[in-house]
Enzyme design. Structure first.
Site, PDB file in Angstrom:
ATOM      1  N   LYS A  73       0.882  -1.291   0.043  1.00  0.00           N
ATOM      2  CA  LYS A  73      -0.062   0.009   0.001  1.00  0.00           C
ATOM      3  C   LYS A  73       1.061   1.298  -0.019  1.00  0.00           C
ATOM      4  CE  LYS A  73      -3.091   2.697   2.933  1.00  0.00           C
ATOM      5  NZ  LYS A  73      -3.734   2.806   4.197  1.00  0.00           N
ATOM      6  N   GLY A  82     -10.802   7.944   5.301  1.00  0.00           N
ATOM      7  CA  GLY A  82     -12.029   8.974   5.503  1.00  0.00           C
ATOM      8  C   GLY A  82     -13.300   8.268   5.772  1.00  0.00           C
ATOM      9  N   THR A 107      -9.337   3.405  11.618  1.00  0.00           N
ATOM     10  CA  THR A 107      -9.643   4.105  12.661  1.00  0.00           C
ATOM     11  C   THR A 107     -11.162   4.083  13.146  1.00  0.00           C
ATOM     12  OG1 THR A 107      -8.140   5.857  11.785  1.00  0.00           O
ATOM     13  CG2 THR A 107      -9.531   6.468  13.690  1.00  0.00           C
TER      14      THR A 107
END
Lengths: 257, 65
Positions: free
Chosen positions: A96, A185, A207
């Site tokens: 990534k 996001g 998160t």
């Protein structure tokens, strides 16, 4: 089934491994999410330290596909070297690729990103570029050898959800055959469902699950939302209309006078 | 010989990268190494000669998003 660089995956959720309250909760959350890929990183190990060994053992016990990242890298050289070190340790050519361009927004340096992607693709890496929703940058990434694109939908860790759904829809339309993964996001399961309804192939998040009051429950909720969004996309969504349309047949209704 | 290991200066007698890892009590097959920003693969550490002022990075798997 999701196909990333020739690997077929049963789940369309990729889950990060950072910020969980404990290793046990991380493991339980990964299982509850039904993710088939987990992201990991590399950091400095203290002399005589064993923290890396413990984490590595835990990740290996999950028996999932591993996607190392180059998080925190701000230059092409940093990102390329980190990717090569990750390949050495994790035994995978998947990477990534993050080349961060701004400290506040953590938005990618798309110029450095394209260059780093070129170097790594030439070195037989399977590059998963963390990028923006810019179509021209996406074209450049594909031109240098990327076969997957991972646009953000909002800044990393912001939980804002898709702030520009129009751009994401445009990206899907421009690249109908390229696996598109929304990376960064997402804050809520409904955000994940929305981008899956737009036709994105998968989502990558961290998160929103790790910092939930109950990460295991939230992981399960995201897994369900990804499935729901995908099935909705495949089933054909009704387009919005400006006028009401009765759902109950009007023919044959009784007339009372 | 002065070496910078993970950003910290050390005065160490170690001819090779493998010797440096042993002196500093690093062990295990989960470590990644680089010298002066270039990767040194695990199999090359025993013959990789260190020089005064080299900057060594020793990394391990860590949580990531």
């Amino acid at each position: 089934m999701l196909d990333l660089y020739g690997t077929k995956l049963p789940s369309r959720l990729l889950l990060g491994t950072a910020q969980y309250p404990s290793p046990a909760i991380l493991a339980d959350a990964v299982k509850a999410s039904r993710a088939s890929v987990v992201t990991v990183s590399l950091r400095r190990e203290m002399a005589g330290g064993r923290s890396g060994e413990k984490f590595w053992s835990l990740i290996q016990s999950l028996r999932l596909r591993i996607l190392p990242n180059t998080a925190g890298c701000h230059s092409v050289k940093e990102a390329v070297t980190t990717a090569q070190m990750a390949r050495d340790v994790f035994g995978t050519n998947w990477i990534k690729l993050e080349v961060i361009g701004n400290h506040d927004t953590l938005q990618p340096d798309v110029f450095g990103l394209v260059e780093a992607a070129r170097v790594l693709c030439e070195d037989d890496f399977a590059v998963f570029p963390y990028t923006t929703d810019d179509l021209v940058v996406a074209e450049r990434l594909l031109a240098v050898g990327c076969k997957v694109l991972m646009p953000w939908c909002a800044p990393i860790g912001s939980a804002l959800g898709p702030v520009n759904a129009t751009a994401l829809r445009s990206m899907r339309g421009h690249f109908p055959d390229i696996p598109l993964i929304v990376d960064a996001g997402l804050g809520r399961p409904s955000h994940a469902a929305l981008v899956m309804e737009l036709g994105f192939d998968a989502v990558l998040l961290n998160t929103a699950v790790a910092k939930a009051a109950d990460p295991v429950g939230m992981a399960r909720a995201f897994g369900n939302a990804v499935d729901a969004g995908r099935e909705a996309y495949r089933s054909g969504l009704l387009e919005p209309r400006d006028v009401a349309v009765p759902s109950t047949p009007t023919i044959g209704r009784a007339v009372f006078q | 010989m002065k070496l910078i290991v993970n950003g910290e200066a050390h005065e160490i007698d170690a001819a090779t990268l493998a010797e440096l890892l042993a002196v500093l009590d690093y062990e295990g097959n989960w470590l990644a190494t680089a010298v002066n920003s270039d990767v040194v693969h695990a199999t090359a550490r025993a013959r990789f000669q260190l020089n005064d002022g080299d900057r060594i990075e020793i990394l391990a798997p860590m949580q990531g998003g």
